[in-house]
Design an enzyme around this catalytic site. Structure first.
Site, PDB file in Angstrom:
ATOM      1  N   MET A  20      92.034   9.747  26.654  1.00  0.00           N
ATOM      2  CA  MET A  20      90.772   9.073  26.346  1.00  0.00           C
ATOM      3  C   MET A  20      90.451   9.002  24.851  1.00  0.00           C
ATOM      4  SD  MET A  20      89.968   7.984  29.207  1.00  0.00           S
ATOM      5  CE  MET A  20      88.303   7.362  28.971  1.00  0.00           C
TER       6      MET A  20
ATOM      7  N   ASN B 105     100.875   2.526  27.328  1.00  0.00           N
ATOM      8  CA  ASN B 105      99.649   2.976  27.992  1.00  0.00           C
ATOM      9  C   ASN B 105      99.501   2.241  29.320  1.00  0.00           C
ATOM     10  OD1 ASN B 105      97.014   4.208  28.249  1.00  0.00           O
ATOM     11  ND2 ASN B 105      96.100   2.252  27.631  1.00  0.00           N
TER      12      ASN B 105
ATOM     13  N   HIS C 280      96.465   0.736  31.702  1.00  0.00           N
ATOM     14  CA  HIS C 280      95.046   0.389  31.631  1.00  0.00           C
ATOM     15  C   HIS C 280      94.631  -0.243  32.964  1.00  0.00           C
ATOM     16  CE1 HIS C 280      91.258  -0.779  29.806  1.00  0.00           C
ATOM     17  NE2 HIS C 280      91.390  -1.949  30.398  1.00  0.00           N
TER      18      HIS C 280
ATOM     19  N   LEU D 256      93.988   6.337  19.244  1.00  0.00           N
ATOM     20  CA  LEU D 256      94.916   6.828  18.216  1.00  0.00           C
ATOM     21  C   LEU D 256      94.788   5.960  16.965  1.00  0.00           C
ATOM     22  CD1 LEU D 256      97.838   7.413  20.701  1.00  0.00           C
ATOM     23  CD2 LEU D 256      96.546   9.200  19.510  1.00  0.00           C
TER      24      LEU D 256
ATOM     25  N   ASN E  80      98.458   9.654  37.207  1.00  0.00           N
ATOM     26  CA  ASN E  80      99.577   8.820  36.740  1.00  0.00           C
ATOM     27  C   ASN E  80     100.704   9.692  36.189  1.00  0.00           C
ATOM     28  OD1 ASN E  80      99.178   5.768  36.887  1.00  0.00           O
ATOM     29  ND2 ASN E  80      97.161   6.494  36.259  1.00  0.00           N
TER      30      ASN E  80
ATOM     31  N   GLY F 125      95.157  13.290  35.718  1.00  0.00           N
ATOM     32  CA  GLY F 125      96.611  13.295  35.583  1.00  0.00           C
ATOM     33  C   GLY F 125      97.368  12.739  36.771  1.00  0.00           C
TER      34      GLY F 125
HETATM   35  C1  GRF Z   1      93.743   5.499  35.162  1.00  0.00           C
HETATM   36  O1  GRF Z   1      92.963   4.593  35.894  1.00  0.00           O
HETATM   37  C2  GRF Z   1      94.355   4.835  33.970  1.00  0.00           C
HETATM   38  O2  GRF Z   1      94.669   3.492  34.183  1.00  0.00           O
HETATM   39  C3  GRF Z   1      93.259   4.944  32.952  1.00  0.00           C
HETATM   40  O3  GRF Z   1      92.664   6.184  33.169  1.00  0.00           O
HETATM   41  C4  GRF Z   1      92.891   6.591  34.526  1.00  0.00           C
HETATM   42  C5  GRF Z   1      93.579   7.897  34.472  1.00  0.00           C
HETATM   43  O4  GRF Z   1      93.755   8.483  35.730  1.00  0.00           O
HETATM   44  N1  GRF Z   1      93.780   4.744  31.626  1.00  0.00           N
HETATM   45  P1  GRF Z   1      94.755   9.691  35.913  1.00  0.00           P
HETATM   46  O5  GRF Z   1      94.325  10.772  34.911  1.00  0.00           O
HETATM   47  O6  GRF Z   1      96.128   9.214  35.636  1.00  0.00           O
HETATM   48  O7  GRF Z   1      94.564  10.156  37.319  1.00  0.00           O
END
Ligand code: GRF
Length: 205
Positions: free
Chosen positions: A95, A112, A114, A98, A19, A17
């Protein structure tokens, strides 16, 4: 955070989490343009849930195991999103893919982040693959979500150099630093109407 008049977002997570945290940090003020009305996880143990709860944000864990099939699981997710008044869903390390019907229901309202420069390296293990491919540049992408994995329109990207001594960990860390800037910046631009999403496309106002 409650009671604001900003864009109402739900953040979907499955784990760490970070981000999510970057978005919450960027829009913590009561008069901010973004109001996080829900943090939703498909993993009950996701670390990010605790940190959202400690900020007083509504959280919910909707785990696949508790539902008979994917449709029932997504129906529960849909209900939670709709009850929260969410206007934009931000996937942040969520993860689970959808379904086309979920994406259609929230058309133009799911984004999203990525960890690659899409369309290069869709899917998992992006840092490893960038290293193996000998890429000179790597980075991250915020994109619209459609039914195709990592396939929706690109909204914004940040790139970083791949350095000679990089391993997966060092490269991931360099990219993650950019993710934490890029994602809040994009969410803020959407909230302020500086970016308009319509019919699967993204345009400046
Ligand atoms: C990030 O690298 C994001 O780009 C990818 O999964 C990771 C998630 O990290 N989709 P966090 O849970 O936000 O720390």
């Amino acid at each position: 955070m409650a009671g604001g008049s900003g864009l109402k977002i739900a953040i979907f997570i499955s784990g760490r989490g970070s981000n999510m945290e970057a978005i919450l940090n960027a829009f913590g003020e009561p008069d901010s343009p973004v109001e996080t009305v829900l943090v939703l996880s498909d993993q009950a143990e996701a670390m990010g849930l605790k940190s959202a709860q400690s900020r007083g944000i509504t959280t919910i864990a909707i785990t696949r195991d508790n539902y008979e099939n994917r449709d029932a699981h997504e129906a529960a997710i849909t209900e939670a999103v709709e009850q929260s008044g969410t206007e934009l869903i931000c996937l942040a390390g969520f993860m689970r893919l959808l379904s086309a019907s979920f994406v259609a229901r929230f058309a133009d309202r799911i984004i999203n982040i990525h960890p690659s420069l899409l369309p290069r390296h869709k899917g998992l293990d992006t840092h490893k693959r960038a290293l193996e491919a000998g890429d000179e540049w790597h980075g991250c992408t915020v994109h619209l979500v459609n039914a195709e994995m990592d396939g929706g329109a690109v909204i914004a990207q940040a790139r970083v150099p791949v350095l000679p001594d990089d391993d997966e960990e060092s490269l991931a860390a360099r990219v993650l630093e950019q993710e934490h800037k890029l994602y809040p910046a994009v969410v803020g631009m959407i909230a302020k109407g500086e970016l308009v999403i319509k019919d699967g496309r993204v345009n400046p106002r």
